[in-house]
Design an enzyme around this catalytic site. Structure first.
Site, short mmCIF file in Angstrom:
data_model
loop_
_atom_site.label_atom_id
_atom_site.label_comp_id
_atom_site.label_asym_id
_atom_site.label_seq_id
_atom_site.Cartn_x
_atom_site.Cartn_y
_atom_site.Cartn_z
N HIS A 178 0.80 -1.23 0.00
CA HIS A 178 0.00 0.00 0.00
C HIS A 178 0.83 1.28 0.00
CE1 HIS A 178 -4.31 -1.27 0.45
NE2 HIS A 178 -3.65 -2.40 0.33
N ASP A 202 -2.84 1.57 -3.97
CA ASP A 202 -4.00 1.67 -3.08
C ASP A 202 -5.11 0.74 -3.59
OD1 ASP A 202 -5.33 2.99 -5.18
OD2 ASP A 202 -4.94 4.97 -4.33
#
Length: 193
Positions: A166, A170
Site C-alpha cells: 500500500h 492503493d
C-alpha cells in the site's frame, strides 16, 4: 462463437507444440494487464525513498518443492509471443524442479503469481515477493452454478486475489488492475490475436 474460440485455441496449442497450462493463460492475461497498470508492476527503491517504474514485465512464478518455495522468473515476458511465454515458463519451472535453476533465473521479477489450484484450495493469500509490490494468488477452478441472462448455468470459476504494497498501490488501483485482469481472463483468445 464459442466453437470459433475453441478452434482458435486448438490452433494455438498445435502451433506451439507444448500444451499451455491454466497458469500459462493466466500469465499472459497478467502480463497484458500489467502493461495498463504500471504501479502494479513497480517497486520501491532499497532506501524506500522512490518508486521504480519498470518498462518491462519480468514475471515470477511461485514453484513449491519439498524443501521450500522458489520463484523462477520469465524475464521480459511482455516482449514475448504466447509461444515464447509458454516455452520459457516451462523451461524455468522444469529447471526449478530439477534444481538446475541459474542465479539470473531467480532474480529480477517485477510481479509474481502463485497458483495453488492443483491443491484444490478455494482461496488463499500470498506473501509479496520483494522487491515486487504485488502478488496474485490463484485458487482452484471449480464448476459453479451462476446466473447468466436470468438462467442458472454451470461455469468454471476461480477465485483470484491480489496482495499489494500500500505504499504504492492503493485499493482503487488494485481494483482497476483486477478489473482489467478479469476481462483478460474472460476473453483469453482476444489476448492471442
Amino acid at each position: 462463437m464459442l466453437a470459433l474460440r475453441k478452434q482458435t485455441a486448438d490452433l494455438v496449442i498445435e502451433k506451439i507444440d507444448l500444451k499451455p497450462s491454466v497458469t500459462d493463460y493466466i500469465s499472459l492475461a497478467v502480463v497484458k494487464a500489467l502493461g495498463k497498470h504500471p504501479l502494479v508492476n513497480a517497486s520501491v527503491s532499497e532506501d524506500e525513498t522512490e518508486i521504480i517504474y519498470h518498462d518491462y514485465v519480468s514475471l515470477g512464478i511461485a514453484v513449491g518443492l519439498e524443501e521450500g518455495l522458489y520463484v523462477p522468473v520469465v524475464h521480459d515476458a511482455d516482449k514475448m509471443s504466447f509461444t515464447e511465454l509458454v516455452s520459457e515458463s516451462k523451461r524455468v519451472i522444469k529447471a526449478t524442479q530439477e534444481k538446475n535453476l541459474k542465479f539470473k533465473d531467480m532474480n529480477g521479477s517485477t510481479f509474481t503469481i502463485s497458483n495453488l489450484g492443483m491443491f484444490g484450495v478455494d482461496t488463499f493469500s500470498s506473501i509479496i515477493n520483494q522487491p515486487n509490490t504485488a502478488i496474485l494468488s490463484i485458487a482452484a477452478t471449480k464448476q459453479t452454478p451462476v446466473v447468466i441472462d436470468g438462467e442458472i448455468v454451470v461455469r468454471p470459476m476461480m477465485n483470484i486475489s491480489l496482495n499489494a504494497d500500500h505504499r504504492i498501490i492503493d485499493g482503487l488501483e488494485g481494483a482497476k488492475f483486477m478489473q482489467t485482469l478479469k476481462g483478460n481472463l474472460e476473453n483469453p483468445i482476444g489476448l492471442l490475436i
